[in-house]
Design an enzyme around this catalytic site. Structure first.
Site, PDB file in Angstrom:
ATOM      1  N   SER A  93       7.925   9.291  -5.085  1.00 51.08           N
ATOM      2  CA  SER A  93       6.723   8.850  -5.485  1.00 51.08           C
ATOM      3  C   SER A  93       6.341   9.192  -6.915  1.00 51.08           C
ATOM      4  O   SER A  93       7.078   9.200  -7.742  1.00 51.08           O
ATOM      5  CB  SER A  93       5.651   8.997  -4.411  1.00 51.08           C
ATOM      6  OG  SER A  93       4.683   8.154  -4.570  1.00 51.08           O
ATOM      7  N   ASP A 216      11.623  -0.689   4.631  1.00 44.76           N
ATOM      8  CA  ASP A 216      10.366  -0.872   5.625  1.00 44.76           C
ATOM      9  C   ASP A 216       9.109  -0.390   5.035  1.00 44.76           C
ATOM     10  O   ASP A 216       8.198  -0.406   5.698  1.00 44.76           O
ATOM     11  CB  ASP A 216      10.679  -0.615   7.049  1.00 44.76           C
ATOM     12  CG  ASP A 216       9.925  -1.220   7.940  1.00 44.76           C
ATOM     13  OD1 ASP A 216       9.211  -2.305   7.552  1.00 44.76           O
ATOM     14  OD2 ASP A 216       9.654  -1.231   9.105  1.00 44.76           O
ATOM     15  N   HIS A 245       7.868   5.025   3.251  1.00 45.53           N
ATOM     16  CA  HIS A 245       7.796   5.553   1.987  1.00 45.53           C
ATOM     17  C   HIS A 245       8.120   6.937   1.885  1.00 45.53           C
ATOM     18  O   HIS A 245       8.254   7.664   0.825  1.00 45.53           O
ATOM     19  CB  HIS A 245       6.118   5.586   1.511  1.00 45.53           C
ATOM     20  CG  HIS A 245       5.899   5.797  -0.018  1.00 45.53           C
ATOM     21  ND1 HIS A 245       6.601   5.010  -1.054  1.00 45.53           N
ATOM     22  CD2 HIS A 245       5.248   6.658  -0.557  1.00 45.53           C
ATOM     23  CE1 HIS A 245       5.952   5.519  -2.217  1.00 45.53           C
ATOM     24  NE2 HIS A 245       5.417   6.644  -1.881  1.00 45.53           N
TER      25      HIS A 245
END
Length: 268
Positions: A93, A216, A245
């Protein structure tokens, strides 16, 4: 408590294992504890190192410096202090954004490989970019939530991070890490990382790259992660079909195998 003071700020880190240093960089408002499965999971083959950015986790809550360029400068100072060379960076991230900023500032001489997990090069929607996570009005709402109810902001993020409901222990770990970050720091770094654009840096990543995508994911568009693999010169894409994530938590065994294999390939 292992710490290193860099650029006037005390950073918390942990390491285990031996061999090639594999340095894990966490996401915005998150922390190094997210990589608990990797600290043991790859330690038989490599040397996992987890680091809390300034203001996050167990690092010092400095009042200033909450920008991606400063985080990248902190990272370089930390790597220099540890005399790390030929490392593999794993950015998750915002950690990938820090890695791209690091490469833009310092190049790739210290790196033998890069793993980008669940991140596109730009979060804010633009007319010429279709993979944005949110528009400016949505960003303003998140900034307001950070200042008025920062625990609610954590809950909003958690609800979007996993493909299925995480265990109570994992949910508590994630919430605790987000809660460690003071509201003022939340606002500063969340805004900064949301408006940075690293599309032009992708072509400068001239080292082997592994791009990991949770298929997903509802927090961001998986196509934006695929875009990173398409635009990075020497990149391969690893798909995690049962993850959102956080594939390193949701499919930790598969993730650890992928990291171990990639590091072996980078270092011979």
């Amino acid at each position: 408590m292992p710490t290193e003071t860099v650029n006037g700020t005390q950073l918390y880190y942990e390491e285990s294992g031996d061999g090639t240093p594999v340095v894990f960089l966490h996401g915005v408002l998150m922390g190094s504890r997210f990589f608990v499965e990797q600290q043991d999971g790859i330690a038989d083959d490599h040397r996992p190192v987890v680091l809390d950015f300034r203001g996050h986790g167990r690092s010092a809550k400095s009042e200033t410096g909450h920008t991606l360029p400063t985080y990248a400068a902190d990272l370089e100072a930390f790597l220099e202090s540890q005399r790390f060379e030929d490392i593999v960076l794993v950015g998750w991230s915002m950690g990938s954004l820090v890695a791209w900023e690091y490469i833009d500032q310092f190049g790739t001489d210290r790196l033998s490989g890069f793993v980008s997990v669940e991140q596109q090069p730009l979060d804010l929607e633009q007319e010429d970019y279709e993979h944005g996570v949110f528009d400016f009005d949505e960003l303003v709402d998140l900034m307001e939530l950070a200042q008025t109810n920062h625990h609610e902001l954590g809950a909003v993020l958690i609800d979007q991070m996993f493909a299925s409901e995480p265990s109570a222990d994992v949910r508590q770990l994630v919430f605790d890490e987000i809660a460690r970050v003071p509201p003022a720091i939340k606002s500063a770094i969340f805004f900064d990382q949301s408006v940075r654009d690293y599309r032009d840096v992708l072509e400068d990543v001239d080292i082997p790259t592994l791009v990991c995508v949770g298929e997903d994911d509802t927090l961001l568009d998986p196509a934006g992660v695929e875009y990173v693999a398409e635009q990075t010169p020497n990149a391969t894409l690893e798909r995690f079909t049962d993850s959102g994530h956080c594939p390193f938590l949701e499919e930790s065994d598969k993730f650890n195998r992928a990291i171990t294999k990639f590091v072996h390939n980078c270092t011979g």
